[in-house]
Design a protein around this motif. Structure first.
Motif, PDB file in Angstrom:
ATOM      1  N   GLN A 106       9.524   1.121 -10.909  1.00 14.26           N
ATOM      2  CA  GLN A 106       8.741   1.752  -9.798  1.00 14.26           C
ATOM      3  C   GLN A 106       9.813   2.915  -9.157  1.00 14.26           C
ATOM      4  OE1 GLN A 106       7.896  -1.166  -6.252  1.00 14.26           O
ATOM      5  NE2 GLN A 106       9.290   0.288  -5.257  1.00 14.26           N
TER       6      GLN A 106
ATOM      7  N   GLY B 263       5.539  -4.996  -6.514  1.00 12.68           N
ATOM      8  CA  GLY B 263       4.996  -4.953  -7.783  1.00 12.68           C
ATOM      9  C   GLY B 263       5.154  -6.294  -8.612  1.00 12.68           C
TER      10      GLY B 263
ATOM     11  N   ASN C 196       2.889   3.860 -15.794  1.00 14.66           N
ATOM     12  CA  ASN C 196       2.235   2.505 -15.387  1.00 14.66           C
ATOM     13  C   ASN C 196       1.051   2.486 -16.516  1.00 14.66           C
ATOM     14  OD1 ASN C 196       3.683   1.717 -13.223  1.00 14.66           O
ATOM     15  ND2 ASN C 196       2.260   2.710 -11.930  1.00 14.66           N
TER      16      ASN C 196
ATOM     17  N   TYR D  60       9.662  -4.253 -15.064  1.00 11.88           N
ATOM     18  CA  TYR D  60       8.811  -3.555 -14.331  1.00 11.88           C
ATOM     19  C   TYR D  60       9.623  -2.429 -13.873  1.00 11.88           C
ATOM     20  CZ  TYR D  60       6.881  -2.764  -9.598  1.00 11.88           C
ATOM     21  OH  TYR D  60       6.485  -1.995  -8.753  1.00 11.88           O
TER      22      TYR D  60
END
Length: 573
Positions: free
Chosen positions: A98, A106, A216, A96
């Motif tokens: 961000q 998230g 993303n 992941y």
């Protein structure tokens, strides 16, 4: 794939820095109030979702692997995370990432063979032939930064799946040693769907010798009937395009047609009562909402045959033409009598309610609760030209205004994840961490003066050229005019619950126009504006026309909720 790509790296830190000291990890976000105990149901908010041959769980706890930021610009950097706390028997599918300027909020999905604990005669769970999850053969290095600061750089690896399998995401390490094949699993291709890039998270300088972009991902096909399931992972490479369909990684597919994680009827009502926003209208709003029934009761007329025939619409809308498509042969208009017409234009806040459509999103792993509000009339626009504000007298007016916002709720936990704010012909998703809340977990929605577009925060939003400061003003603020959608709502559709569970009102089947087509004499009105502009901000008529939204110059009668693309499809951003 990336054949030959990793042989020609030119390591460079001219565009990125990777010093964790200057990039503190974002703090986790949680909703203002605890979640309630939801009514009992089959699989909603159970923590895990069965997609057919694969069961998935949502991971929201991470350990930071590497952080980087742009030396140029105002970026506060991006952090890349490895999921932790994976349940026994489940496997990581990807990492992941961000931006660091947002709270840490998230998820990534982890998966397991849903039949692993349900042995069947003749079924070989670890079969190299048909197992839903398999280890990658090895990895391809996509990009790397060889900084020695804080224990190493960042290295990005694409899992190379066995034949007939797909990778789900990227693995990140702090050293150039290839990850172990046990780190992630690939998924059998028939259990996946295509995915695409969506929001760009970070990008290097266009002149960089070692270009790098992070995006993303999301399912390529989205909407009420789409089966694609977002894994929550990211993709990186050199210079992709927005909405580019990817071939190196995929998303999951929900093959369980019963969609057991979707909320039942009681749970839908509980979600609305817990999360239903309060919609605030501008203090100077004089075109307020009403219920559809109030609109019909107070003299709305159905026209057909070039306007030669009209008839009053009954309270339920049962005499409206039902089904079909918008062929332009029918439309609704205000009462003919001036006094009645003015009363309807003003609306009736007391009767106003939200009309709710509950539907699956991302293959039934989320629930979208679309909340529609009706205003009998859309008021005239207010133009902004530099420092000047110019209210129009007619431009922007039209009969019948349908606007909406959409709550996106995670079916793993029942947690509000995002809210979509419709803004005229488009809109935007806003994460729950960037919402205003009132009385617990109920967001605030601001409706713009006259236009009724939805916004998450008070202020003035410009529709047009923000760079030049020219366009239509959307002014939003709190006032005594509001509708609490947690109390004043009507559930009008939830197709996934089956026939007869929710009765759709007659008027919802009306696919034609809720107002007459209007062509404004915008040219003459803009000519008048130009005559009063100072010379140094004066534009030609042609140039000024191009800077305003096209709908300012004419309006087809707006169609109802079920005729909109996002009734079945995803929201248009």
């Amino acid at each position: 794939m990336f054949g030959g790509y990793c042989e020609c790296f030119c390591w460079s830190n001219q565009d990125f820095y990777d010093d964790d000291f200057y990039l503190p990890d974002p703090q986790p976000f949680s909703l203002p109030a605890p979640l309630p105990i939801w009514p009992q149901g089959q699989g909603f908010a159970a923590g895990r979702i069965n997609l057919g041959e694969i069961e998935v769980a949502k991971i929201t706890k991470f350990e930071s692997v590497w952080s980087c930021g742009l030396l140029r610009g105002k970026s506060k950097g991006v952090s890349f995370y490895r999921p932790v706390g994976i349940p026994e028997g489940f496997h990581c599918l990807g990492y992941y990432c961000q931006s660091n300027d947002q709270p840490l909020r998230g998820y990534v999905l982890v998966g397991c063979d849903s039949n692993a604990h349900k042995p069947e005669v003749g079924h070989i769970h670890d079969s190299e032939v048909d197992s839903p999850l398999r280890k990658p053969l090895n990895y391809s290095l996509i990009w790397g930064s060889n900084s020695e600061k804080n224990g190493g750089g960042g290295y990005f690896w694409l899992p190379n799946p066995p034949e007939g399998y797909k990778a789900m995401g990227i693995v990140v390490t702090k050293n150039p040693e290839e990850p172990k094949v046990e780190e992630v699993r690939c998924v059998r291709a028939d259990l996946t769907e295509r995915c695409e890039t969506s929001d760009q998270i970070i990008s290097s300088d266009s002149k960089s010798s070692n270009p790098f972009e992070v995006w993303n991902t999301r399912p390529h096909r989205r909407g009420m009937f789409a089966k694609g399931v977002s894994v929550g992972t990211f993709y990186c490479n050199a210079y992709l395009s927005s909405d580019e369909v990817l071939i190196d990684i995929a998303c999951l597919k929900n093959l369980d047609h019963s969609q057991p994680a979707m909320p039942n009827l009681d749970q839908v009502h509980a979600l609305i009562k817990h999360y239903g926003p309060t919609v605030f209208f501008h203090p100077d709003e004089d075109c307020l909402p009403s219920s559809v029934q109030w609109f019909f009761k107070n003299g709305a007329l159905l026209y057909q045959d070039c306007g030669q025939k009209c008839e009053p619409i009954d309270l339920r809308g049962s005499n409206l033409p039902s089904g079909g498509e918008n062929d332009g042969e029918f439309w609704i208009d205000l009462p003919v009598d001036d006094a009645a017409r003015n009363d309807v234009i003003a609306g009736d806040l007391e009767s106003a309610e939200l009309y709710v459509h509950a539907k699956p999103a991302f293959g039934g792993t989320f629930t979208d609760i679309a909340m529609w509000i009706f205003c009998p009339f859309n008021g005239p626009a207010t133009l902004k030209i530099g420092l000047m504000t110019i209210p129009m007298t007619k431009i922007g007016q039209h009969v019948g205004d349908w606007e909406h916002y959409t709550l996106r709720v995670s079916n793993f936990t029942g947690e509000l994840w995002q809210v979509f704010f419709s803004e005229h012909s488009g809109g935007r998703w806003v994460d729950a961490s960037d919402l205003e809340f009132i009385e617990g977990n109920r967001p605030v929605v601001y409706s713009s003066k006259h236009g009724h577009a939805s916004f998450p925060h008070p202020g003035t939003y410009l529709q047009g050229s923000t760079k030049l400061g020219i366009g239509v003003r959307n002014d939003v603020a709190r006032s005594k005019y509001y509708v609490d959608s947690s109390l004043k709502y009507q559930l009008v559709a939830a197709e996934y619950l089956g026939d007869g569970v929710v009765t759709e009102p007659c008027w919802l089947q009306y696919m034609r126009e809720w107002g007459p087509t209007i062509v404004y004499d915008s040219r003459s009105e803009i000519d008048k504006i130009l005559d009063h502009l100072p010379f140094f901000v004066r534009f030609s008529v042609e140039n000024l026309v191009d800077l305003f939204p096209t709908e300012l110059y004419g309006e087809e009668g707006p169609s109802g909720p079920k005729e909109k693309y996002n009734w079945v499809g995803d929201e248009i951003c």
